[in-house]
Design a protein around this motif. Structure first.
Motif, PDB file in Angstrom:
ATOM      1  N   ASN A 166      -0.925  -3.061   0.694  1.00  0.00           N
ATOM      2  CA  ASN A 166      -1.352  -2.768  -0.359  1.00  0.00           C
ATOM      3  C   ASN A 166      -1.012  -1.538  -1.219  1.00  0.00           C
ATOM      4  O   ASN A 166      -0.208  -0.956  -0.737  1.00  0.00           O
ATOM      5  CB  ASN A 166      -2.876  -2.495  -0.137  1.00  0.00           C
ATOM      6  CG  ASN A 166      -2.812  -1.415   0.614  1.00  0.00           C
ATOM      7  OD1 ASN A 166      -2.571  -1.113   1.761  1.00  0.00           O
ATOM      8  ND2 ASN A 166      -4.096  -0.501   0.390  1.00  0.00           N
ATOM      9  N   GLY A 209      -0.173  -1.806   5.696  1.00  0.00           N
ATOM     10  CA  GLY A 209       0.809  -2.769   5.746  1.00  0.00           C
ATOM     11  C   GLY A 209       2.050  -2.598   6.899  1.00  0.00           C
ATOM     12  O   GLY A 209       1.539  -1.796   7.836  1.00  0.00           O
ATOM     13  N   ASN A 247       2.382  -5.756  -3.876  1.00  0.00           N
ATOM     14  CA  ASN A 247       2.271  -5.758  -2.332  1.00  0.00           C
ATOM     15  C   ASN A 247       3.682  -5.389  -1.645  1.00  0.00           C
ATOM     16  O   ASN A 247       4.101  -5.510  -0.709  1.00  0.00           O
ATOM     17  CB  ASN A 247       1.739  -6.940  -1.678  1.00  0.00           C
ATOM     18  CG  ASN A 247       0.332  -7.170  -1.878  1.00  0.00           C
ATOM     19  OD1 ASN A 247      -0.445  -6.280  -2.000  1.00  0.00           O
ATOM     20  ND2 ASN A 247      -0.173  -8.367  -2.039  1.00  0.00           N
TER      21      ASN A 247
END
Length: 317
Positions: free
Chosen positions: A145, A154, A104
């Protein structure tokens, strides 16, 4: 004032990158405190949301939020997008190497960051916050992601070129949440951002801080574990923004907008709490808040620490 600026300039020159533990304690001791000036600003939101900053990227100008004296959070779409299925590109049209996106997080290329800058002084009173004080961006991370078959859902963490003066009220960072999920459906929060208002031939920047509610995410947008959904009470042409909630009497950033909806229906946000450990690892932003007693003690230690740094720098000269 001049001595304060010199002090932070020296400290920021020597300690760039992650905040030290002492500096993080100092940040946590004063974060999330709205302003209570003797003479209120003509735009009340200037005092309510002094952590609102502007982010220049390419030909765009939109909002970000100050989370430390040298770190800003902003929507991930400022840096990376998905122009076609399974293809991610940086804002400068360079294809993203997905092998660099792991756990991530992904570092934003230096070349891409050259097109970024952060505007700190958005308030309408130049005597309070200066006139369009800018900082370059020297480091940046995408947090979200890492599957190229999905949209890059994000936010980005940006490190600016030098610290803002920590004791200047219009450069106050917002707090970060101590918990991964600090809000629940139905909670009332506020949406902090700015909008541009035409004034004759020019445009003025107006910071805004409007009420919003946390809502249930629909099936189409709630598939990401870092999802937060909210609906603003006032529909305006905000330049993106963040959801902020008062926790233990401190304003705390809950989520960063992913994509603004011009009709102001339920909008999709990226949870800051979900990435709180990343903020600690990458930026040294670890402590949520700090008590007055703890902050007072650490401030004394920090001042003496900075004093010896300055003495050392003059000795070198």
């Amino acid at each position: 004032m001049l001595k304060l600026i010199i002090f932070f300039a020296v400290v920021s020159f020597i300690f760039c990158g992650k905040l030290s533990e002492e500096f993080d304690e100092e940040r946590a001791g004063m974060c999330g405190k709205a302003l209570t000036p003797e003479k209120p600003s003509k735009n009340p939101a200037d005092d309510k949301a002094p952590w609102t900053v502007g982010v220049n990227f390419g030909d765009y100008f939109s909002s970000g939020i100050l989370v430390s004296p040298r770190h800003v959070l902003a929507p991930g779409l400022y840096a990376v997008n998905q122009p076609s299925p399974k293809i991610w590109k940086w804002i400068d049209d360079v294809k993203v190497d997905m092998s660099e996106c792991n756990d991530n997080q992904m570092k934003i290329p230096k070349k891409t960051l050259k097109g970024f800058s952060v505007v700190l002084s958005l308030c309408q009173d130049p005597e309070q916050c200066g006139t369009r004080i800018k900082r370059l961006v020297v480091e940046g991370y995408y947090l979200g992601n890492c599957v190229n078959s999905e949209v890059p859902f994000g936010m980005i963490l940006l490190e600016i070129s030098s610290n803002v003066p920590q004791d200047e009220p219009f450069f106050t960072p917002v707090c970060i949440p101590a918990e991964e999920k600090p809000v629940f459906i139905g909670d009332t929060v506020h949406f902090d951002s700015f909008k541009t208002v035409k004034d004759g031939q020019s445009e003025e920047i107006h910071i805004i801080s409007d009420s919003a509610n946390i809502e249930k995410c629909g099936a189409s947008v709630g598939r990401f574990v870092q999802s937060v959904c909210g609906k603003r009470s006032v529909c305006n042409k905000a330049r993106n923004g963040a959801l902020v909630k008062k926790i233990e009497n401190r304003d705390t950033v809950i989520a960063i907008i992913w994509q603004r909806d011009d009709t102001c229906k339920t909008e999709h946000y990226v949870s800051v709490g979900f990435f709180k450990d990343k903020l600690c690892d990458l930026a040294g932003i670890c402590k949520a808040t700090y008590t007055a007693e703890e902050s007072s003690a650490s401030s004394i230690q920090f001042v003496f620490f900075g004093f010896f740094i300055i003495l050392g720098s003059f000795a070198i000269l």
